[in-house]
Design a protein around this motif. Sequence first.
Motif, PDB file in Angstrom:
ATOM      1  N   TYR A 101      42.121  43.426  48.171  1.00 37.70           N
ATOM      2  CA  TYR A 101      40.818  42.770  48.337  1.00 37.70           C
ATOM      3  C   TYR A 101      39.908  43.595  49.254  1.00 37.70           C
ATOM      4  N   VAL A 108      37.179  35.845  47.152  1.00 38.72           N
ATOM      5  CA  VAL A 108      37.443  34.752  46.215  1.00 38.72           C
ATOM      6  C   VAL A 108      37.181  33.441  46.946  1.00 38.72           C
ATOM      7  N   ARG A 115      47.234  34.428  43.019  1.00 37.20           N
ATOM      8  CA  ARG A 115      47.304  35.844  43.384  1.00 37.20           C
ATOM      9  C   ARG A 115      46.630  36.689  42.308  1.00 37.20           C
ATOM     10  N   PRO A 116      46.064  37.839  42.692  1.00 37.87           N
ATOM     11  CA  PRO A 116      45.458  38.711  41.667  1.00 37.87           C
ATOM     12  C   PRO A 116      46.528  39.392  40.804  1.00 37.87           C
ATOM     13  N   ALA A 144      41.473  41.963  37.623  1.00 35.02           N
ATOM     14  CA  ALA A 144      42.596  41.584  38.495  1.00 35.02           C
ATOM     15  C   ALA A 144      42.341  40.231  39.161  1.00 35.02           C
ATOM     16  N   ALA A 145      41.107  40.050  39.630  1.00 31.65           N
ATOM     17  CA  ALA A 145      40.837  38.841  40.414  1.00 31.65           C
ATOM     18  C   ALA A 145      40.476  37.636  39.544  1.00 31.65           C
ATOM     19  N   THR A 146      39.904  37.870  38.345  1.00 29.36           N
ATOM     20  CA  THR A 146      39.455  36.700  37.567  1.00 29.36           C
ATOM     21  C   THR A 146      40.472  36.231  36.528  1.00 29.36           C
ATOM     22  N   VAL A 323      34.262  34.694  42.299  1.00 29.35           N
ATOM     23  CA  VAL A 323      34.847  35.986  42.652  1.00 29.35           C
ATOM     24  C   VAL A 323      33.709  36.983  42.803  1.00 29.35           C
TER      25      VAL A 323
END
Length: 530
Positions: A101, A108, A115-116, A144-146, A323
Amino acid sequence: MSPAQIEKAEKRKRDEDVAVSKKSKKEKKEKKDKKKDKKDKKVAKPVEEKMDVDAAPAAAAPAAVEPKKTIKKNVEILASYKYQQDDELTALPQSTIDEFYKKHTIEVTGDLKLRPILEFKQAGLPDNILEVVKNFANPTPIQAATWPITLSGRDIIGIAETGSGKTLAFTIPGLVHIAAKLKKGKKSGKPSMLVVSPTRELAMQSAEQAEAAGKAVGVTSICVYGGVDKQPQRRAFQRGVDIVVATPGRLIDLINEGTCDLTEVSFMVLDEADRMLDDGFENDIRSIMSYSPKDRQTLMFSATWPESIRKLASDFLNNPMRVTIGSPDLAASQNVQQIVKVIENPRDKERHLLDLLKKVHKSRTNRVLIFALYKKEAIRVERSLEYHGYKVVGIHGDKNQQQRTEALSSFKDGSFPLMIATDVAARGLDIPDVEYVINLTFPLTIEAYVHRIGRTGRGGKKGIAYTFFTPEDKSHSGELINVLKQANMEVPEELMAFGTTVKKKTHSAYGAFYKDTGGEVKKATKIVFD
Ligand code: AMP
């Protein structure tokens, strides 16, 4: 005619000839395929045949045909997929998440603790869909994050630039969603997924990716936009589609005439939402949302996070996660070297352009993108550059869609390495290897400047942006100086002389001046897993 004009005309003729010969080959093939289909019903109808070439020119590349049986199996596999957290693959330690991050400036916000996905395999997606990303090493930060959030069925706001990999960030969860519906017996017919895009070019790019990614599961896509005949688009709707990628105006037209029915759209994406509001599409977007079911999953992507976007999100998204990749404030890419040239007399700009091209386009093969402000200016400069023997194409609002598509592909394939564009092309276009951007005329907003120069320095490469600044652009000097300073660029004395004051912005898309009052999602709280 200059040699460049002759060559352009010849290329157009060659392209037409190729298109005609492709068409007749295609017709023959279709006839043959139809005969074969009758003989053996087990063989699936080509995806290509179900698509309308006119309706989705970007997606018209011949698709390898999956047999019906394989498609059915693929749908079943994808439909039974469920995103798992905290198993062996996904239970990343807090320190790894923090580091990721921090490295990508990811924030986020919201109540979901997920978790990503740092490696594709951590998504646990079936191989038939991972095929789509087989050439990529890892998910991009936005993917990765969404993905964990979207794959869990939640609404999401993604604040990220074009070029960040967001098309696949929404396309892959969209396909998982559609597969689940198909398995439950939904037939291809009314669309399940709708992507609303601000420009035809961006819509075409997204449709192309959706078509390629959906092949394995027999998911069909169409791309609808204005400026072309409605008839092929109507026919495509009549045949039935799963994914519609559309620009707002044409979509509303097709809804109003009864061609497009959004009552089964359960996965909705608003792409570059800030740009759509900037372009005056707010009412259209609000109507589009009202035509689709309320219990849909909604994803909204935007490069900035101003009040108008927060309002739209709070009106149409249900308890969304947010995000943010990088800063939601206006920041120029660090990969672009910005050089500003102050020109006292605006009439001298074209002469300066020719001098600059002699320097930066010596090889006449490297890609250079020139921005003009007005259509007339773009037309005039295109002609003038042609006259000087340059292989140049232009895209602006006065060209019809076919001309714009042709120009873009000639620029992309390198046969015409110079392109002059108005801001229609400034955002959303993913053109690899643009070495230089030249701002012949400063745009109307500083945001547009940042987006224009972001057409170079993409995919980790370095780029250079030249900007001609004249006394007519004086009102932007303070903002430009701020952008240059923020990116540690040299600020010319002559530019400083225009003044450093920045007027209080009233522009709705400007992120740098908003105060985050919390909006519809809670203020950022660090999500801790261990
Ligand atoms: P987009 O932001 O969707 O326009 O994507 C920009 C570019 O990134 C496109 O050319 C994609 O093919 C590419 N891309 C998408 N996902 C990845 C990934 N995981 N790794 C590398 N490139 C990617």
